[in-house]
Design a protein around this motif. Structure first.
Motif, PDB file in Angstrom:
ATOM      1  N   PHE A 122       0.832  -1.210   0.000  1.00 57.16           N
ATOM      2  CA  PHE A 122       0.000   0.000   0.000  1.00 57.16           C
ATOM      3  C   PHE A 122       0.866   1.260   0.000  1.00 57.16           C
ATOM      4  O   PHE A 122       1.885   1.326   0.682  1.00 57.16           O
ATOM      5  CB  PHE A 122      -0.888   0.085   1.249  1.00 57.16           C
ATOM      6  CG  PHE A 122      -1.545  -1.198   1.660  1.00 57.16           C
ATOM      7  CD1 PHE A 122      -2.106  -2.060   0.725  1.00 57.16           C
ATOM      8  CD2 PHE A 122      -1.625  -1.550   3.000  1.00 57.16           C
ATOM      9  CE1 PHE A 122      -2.719  -3.228   1.113  1.00 57.16           C
ATOM     10  CE2 PHE A 122      -2.233  -2.717   3.402  1.00 57.16           C
ATOM     11  CZ  PHE A 122      -2.773  -3.567   2.456  1.00 57.16           C
ATOM     12  N   ASP A 123       0.408   2.268  -0.727  1.00 52.35           N
ATOM     13  CA  ASP A 123       0.934   3.619  -0.578  1.00 52.35           C
ATOM     14  C   ASP A 123       0.120   4.408   0.446  1.00 52.35           C
ATOM     15  O   ASP A 123       0.622   5.362   1.046  1.00 52.35           O
ATOM     16  CB  ASP A 123       0.886   4.370  -1.909  1.00 52.35           C
ATOM     17  CG  ASP A 123       1.796   3.754  -2.952  1.00 52.35           C
ATOM     18  OD1 ASP A 123       2.932   3.391  -2.602  1.00 52.35           O
ATOM     19  OD2 ASP A 123       1.365   3.623  -4.112  1.00 52.35           O
ATOM     20  N   VAL A 124      -1.142   4.028   0.617  1.00 58.60           N
ATOM     21  CA  VAL A 124      -2.035   4.714   1.542  1.00 58.60           C
ATOM     22  C   VAL A 124      -3.135   3.755   1.959  1.00 58.60           C
ATOM     23  O   VAL A 124      -3.543   2.876   1.187  1.00 58.60           O
ATOM     24  CB  VAL A 124      -2.635   5.984   0.886  1.00 58.60           C
ATOM     25  CG1 VAL A 124      -3.473   5.638  -0.332  1.00 58.60           C
ATOM     26  CG2 VAL A 124      -3.441   6.799   1.887  1.00 58.60           C
ATOM     27  N   ILE A 125      -3.584   3.887   3.211  1.00 58.32           N
ATOM     28  CA  ILE A 125      -4.751   3.167   3.707  1.00 58.32           C
ATOM     29  C   ILE A 125      -5.878   4.170   3.908  1.00 58.32           C
ATOM     30  O   ILE A 125      -5.686   5.211   4.547  1.00 58.32           O
ATOM     31  CB  ILE A 125      -4.459   2.443   5.035  1.00 58.32           C
ATOM     32  CG1 ILE A 125      -3.361   1.400   4.848  1.00 58.32           C
ATOM     33  CG2 ILE A 125      -5.728   1.792   5.592  1.00 58.32           C
ATOM     34  CD1 ILE A 125      -2.929   0.728   6.148  1.00 58.32           C
ATOM     35  N   LYS A 163       3.915   2.983   9.343  1.00 54.04           N
ATOM     36  CA  LYS A 163       4.649   3.484   8.181  1.00 54.04           C
ATOM     37  C   LYS A 163       3.819   3.579   6.894  1.00 54.04           C
ATOM     38  O   LYS A 163       4.400   3.719   5.811  1.00 54.04           O
ATOM     39  CB  LYS A 163       5.892   2.620   7.924  1.00 54.04           C
ATOM     40  CG  LYS A 163       6.873   2.618   9.087  1.00 54.04           C
ATOM     41  CD  LYS A 163       8.088   1.774   8.780  1.00 54.04           C
ATOM     42  CE  LYS A 163       9.059   1.780   9.963  1.00 54.04           C
ATOM     43  NZ  LYS A 163      10.264   0.946   9.695  1.00 54.04           N
ATOM     44  N   VAL A 164       2.500   3.497   7.002  1.00 50.23           N
ATOM     45  CA  VAL A 164       1.642   3.694   5.834  1.00 50.23           C
ATOM     46  C   VAL A 164       0.695   4.846   6.163  1.00 50.23           C
ATOM     47  O   VAL A 164      -0.001   4.793   7.175  1.00 50.23           O
ATOM     48  CB  VAL A 164       0.832   2.434   5.485  1.00 50.23           C
ATOM     49  CG1 VAL A 164       0.003   2.687   4.218  1.00 50.23           C
ATOM     50  CG2 VAL A 164       1.738   1.234   5.287  1.00 50.23           C
ATOM     51  N   ILE A 200      -6.063  13.820  -2.164  1.00 45.28           N
ATOM     52  CA  ILE A 200      -5.636  13.649  -0.770  1.00 45.28           C
ATOM     53  C   ILE A 200      -4.607  12.532  -0.665  1.00 45.28           C
ATOM     54  O   ILE A 200      -3.586  12.669   0.042  1.00 45.28           O
ATOM     55  CB  ILE A 200      -6.855  13.361   0.128  1.00 45.28           C
ATOM     56  CG1 ILE A 200      -7.660  14.651   0.344  1.00 45.28           C
ATOM     57  CG2 ILE A 200      -6.417  12.787   1.474  1.00 45.28           C
ATOM     58  CD1 ILE A 200      -8.909  14.469   1.153  1.00 45.28           C
ATOM     59  N   TYR A 201      -4.815  11.425  -1.354  1.00 39.15           N
ATOM     60  CA  TYR A 201      -3.839  10.326  -1.308  1.00 39.15           C
ATOM     61  C   TYR A 201      -2.472  10.805  -1.788  1.00 39.15           C
ATOM     62  O   TYR A 201      -1.438  10.468  -1.187  1.00 39.15           O
ATOM     63  CB  TYR A 201      -4.283   9.169  -2.205  1.00 39.15           C
ATOM     64  CG  TYR A 201      -5.638   8.558  -1.874  1.00 39.15           C
ATOM     65  CD1 TYR A 201      -6.171   8.606  -0.590  1.00 39.15           C
ATOM     66  CD2 TYR A 201      -6.383   7.910  -2.867  1.00 39.15           C
ATOM     67  CE1 TYR A 201      -7.398   8.045  -0.301  1.00 39.15           C
ATOM     68  CE2 TYR A 201      -7.594   7.338  -2.587  1.00 39.15           C
ATOM     69  CZ  TYR A 201      -8.118   7.402  -1.315  1.00 39.15           C
ATOM     70  OH  TYR A 201      -9.338   6.834  -1.052  1.00 39.15           O
ATOM     71  N   ARG A 202      -2.454  11.589  -2.847  1.00 39.28           N
ATOM     72  CA  ARG A 202      -1.178  12.077  -3.365  1.00 39.28           C
ATOM     73  C   ARG A 202      -0.486  13.007  -2.353  1.00 39.28           C
ATOM     74  O   ARG A 202       0.734  13.028  -2.247  1.00 39.28           O
ATOM     75  CB  ARG A 202      -1.389  12.828  -4.684  1.00 39.28           C
ATOM     76  CG  ARG A 202      -1.854  11.943  -5.824  1.00 39.28           C
ATOM     77  CD  ARG A 202      -1.756  12.671  -7.166  1.00 39.28           C
ATOM     78  NE  ARG A 202      -2.421  11.916  -8.207  1.00 39.28           N
ATOM     79  CZ  ARG A 202      -1.959  10.817  -8.776  1.00 39.28           C
ATOM     80  NH1 ARG A 202      -0.775  10.335  -8.386  1.00 39.28           N
ATOM     81  NH2 ARG A 202      -2.628  10.199  -9.726  1.00 39.28           N
ATOM     82  N   SER A 203      -1.284  13.727  -1.588  1.00 36.64           N
ATOM     83  CA  SER A 203      -0.702  14.696  -0.643  1.00 36.64           C
ATOM     84  C   SER A 203      -0.080  14.025   0.578  1.00 36.64           C
ATOM     85  O   SER A 203       0.791  14.619   1.233  1.00 36.64           O
ATOM     86  CB  SER A 203      -1.783  15.691  -0.187  1.00 36.64           C
ATOM     87  OG  SER A 203      -2.703  15.092   0.700  1.00 36.64           O
ATOM     88  N   VAL A 204      -0.518  12.799   0.904  1.00 39.89           N
ATOM     89  CA  VAL A 204      -0.032  12.144   2.133  1.00 39.89           C
ATOM     90  C   VAL A 204       0.958  11.027   1.866  1.00 39.89           C
ATOM     91  O   VAL A 204       1.634  10.581   2.797  1.00 39.89           O
ATOM     92  CB  VAL A 204      -1.199  11.591   2.965  1.00 39.89           C
ATOM     93  CG1 VAL A 204      -2.170  12.688   3.351  1.00 39.89           C
ATOM     94  CG2 VAL A 204      -1.920  10.451   2.250  1.00 39.89           C
ATOM     95  N   ARG A 205       1.059  10.565   0.620  1.00 40.33           N
ATOM     96  CA  ARG A 205       1.916   9.403   0.357  1.00 40.33           C
ATOM     97  C   ARG A 205       3.403   9.742   0.431  1.00 40.33           C
ATOM     98  O   ARG A 205       3.790  10.903   0.346  1.00 40.33           O
ATOM     99  CB  ARG A 205       1.577   8.802  -1.007  1.00 40.33           C
ATOM    100  CG  ARG A 205       1.796   9.718  -2.189  1.00 40.33           C
ATOM    101  CD  ARG A 205       1.310   9.116  -3.467  1.00 40.33           C
ATOM    102  NE  ARG A 205       2.105   7.962  -3.849  1.00 40.33           N
ATOM    103  CZ  ARG A 205       2.243   7.543  -5.110  1.00 40.33           C
ATOM    104  NH1 ARG A 205       1.626   8.159  -6.091  1.00 40.33           N
ATOM    105  NH2 ARG A 205       2.982   6.506  -5.410  1.00 40.33           N
TER     106      ARG A 205
END
Length: 365
Positions: free
Chosen positions: A90-93, A111-112, A360-365
């Motif tokens: 995963f890159d994000v949960i 770490k995710v 949002i996923y791109r901003s936190v990964r």
């Protein structure tokens, strides 16, 4: 889509379609949209003991059996173990629902980055559930602190959330839910010889379907109340129908497919949603798009949605859940007939919602 732009997303939810529920609907549409954009989606959800569901075709859906056997707060430990084992994938949960165990399991994965959509009601829907949430609250604070971003589906939900967890505000955003407008409008209405009033959703006490039944029994017009959904309150509701002598006016259809529900939405003159609490009001929005008028309980989420969708043309009536007043409003709506124009606000679309989560996923990964 190149590997540089593709995001590997774990969607964690208490359930997943064809399981029933608003959170399940949101997770299902979000997974479909994100997968359609070329992202790598994996779904982790719970399932009741003995329940089997068809395998998903577009992306992996893993369903873990509940060990508790509780309708109020099921727990599937296998889901948490699987998230830990798979965390390198995963890159994000993105975890859904404050009112269920999977989000807390997701919060323990190190770490995710975690995005959390709580669908927050502040309390449980029964005394037992509320008691559980009281014990759960200290852990919930840790969950909110762990999340890189928290999203609410309405301003009303965000205000309720911030009253209890004010420290979330710097990481909080509001992303409304969506509607599959094309599928709703393509549905063929059902032939009927009298006006139809629709209730769709879980049959639990907080939904106040009993008030809907009492209201229909008081109406001047000979309308039929169609109830789509299942839940623990159904036996009590069926008794109420018999006590009121309303057997010819009320039909319990149980669980229906998405296709059949859309047909009823395209048939109903009015849709009732008298719930004590909701984070959004998806049933209202779908009804308005389908051309049905709406009578909704006067809770903040319903009032907020009505402001956007439209009250001026009597599209949505927000009012106290009094059976006599609801009956009178339903009679007026039947005299007005079904709607012929769609809501003007186009923010409420699943693709709009998914694109905002993608950012949002791109901003936190």
């Amino acid at each position: 889509m190149s590997s540089d732009t593709r995001i590997r997303i774990s969607l964690v939810s208490p359930g997943f379609p064809p399981q029933l529920g608003g959170v399940e609907v949101v997770a299902g549409y979000l997974a479909d949209e994100l997968s359609g954009y070329g992202h790598e989606v994996r779904v982790y959800a719970q399932r009741p003991r003995g329940a089997e569901f068809p395998a998903a075709q577009k992306y992996p859906v893993r369903r873990f059996v509940d060990w508790i056997g509780s309708h109020q707060f099921p727990v599937a430990p296998g889901l948490g173990r699987a998230l830990w084992r798979d965390r390198g994938l995963f890159d994000v949960i993105h975890a859904h629902s404050f009112h269920a165990a999977p989000a807390m399991m997701a919060a323990t994965v190190p770490k995710v980055p975690l995005v959390f959509t709580p669908h927050f009601h502040a309390v449980g829907h029964t005394k037992v559930a509320s008691g559980i949430h009281t014990l759960y609250d200290p852990l919930a604070s840790l969950l909110f602190r762990r999340a890189a971003q928290v999203t609410c589906v309405s301003v009303a939900e965000s205000e309720l959330l911030l009253r209890r967890y004010p420290f979330v505000e710097p990481r909080l955003s509001v992303i409304p839910l969506g509607v599959d407008t094309q599928a709703i409008l393509a549905a063929e209405p059902i032939e009927t010889d009298r006006p139809v009033i629709l209730v769709a959703g879980r049959l639990e006490p907080y939904k106040r379907v009993d008030t809907a039944i009492q209201a229909v029994a008081r109406m001047r017009n000979d309308a039929r109340l169609v109830i789509c959904g299942t839940g623990s309150h159904r036996p009590a509701l069926e008794r109420l129908v018999r006590e009121l002598g309303a057997e010819t006016r009320v039909s319990f259809l149980g669980h229906v497919s998405d296709e059949e529900l859309r047909r009823w939405q395209r048939t109903a003159t009015s849709t009732l949603s008298l719930s004590e609490r909701e984070a959004f009001g998806l049933v209202l929005l779908e009804a308005a798009v389908a051309g049905s008028r709406v009578v909704a309980s006067d809770i903040p989420a319903h009032a907020e949605l009505a402001q956007h969708v439209g009250r001026a043309d009597a599209r949505i009536a927000v009012m106290a859940p009094d059976a006599a007043a609801v009956a009178a409003t339903l009679d007026r709506q039947i005299e007005l007939g079904r709607l012929t124009t769609l809501p003007e606000d186009r923010r409420f679309d699943w693709s709009t919602m998914a694109r905002r989560y993608e950012a949002i996923y791109r901003s936190v990964r």
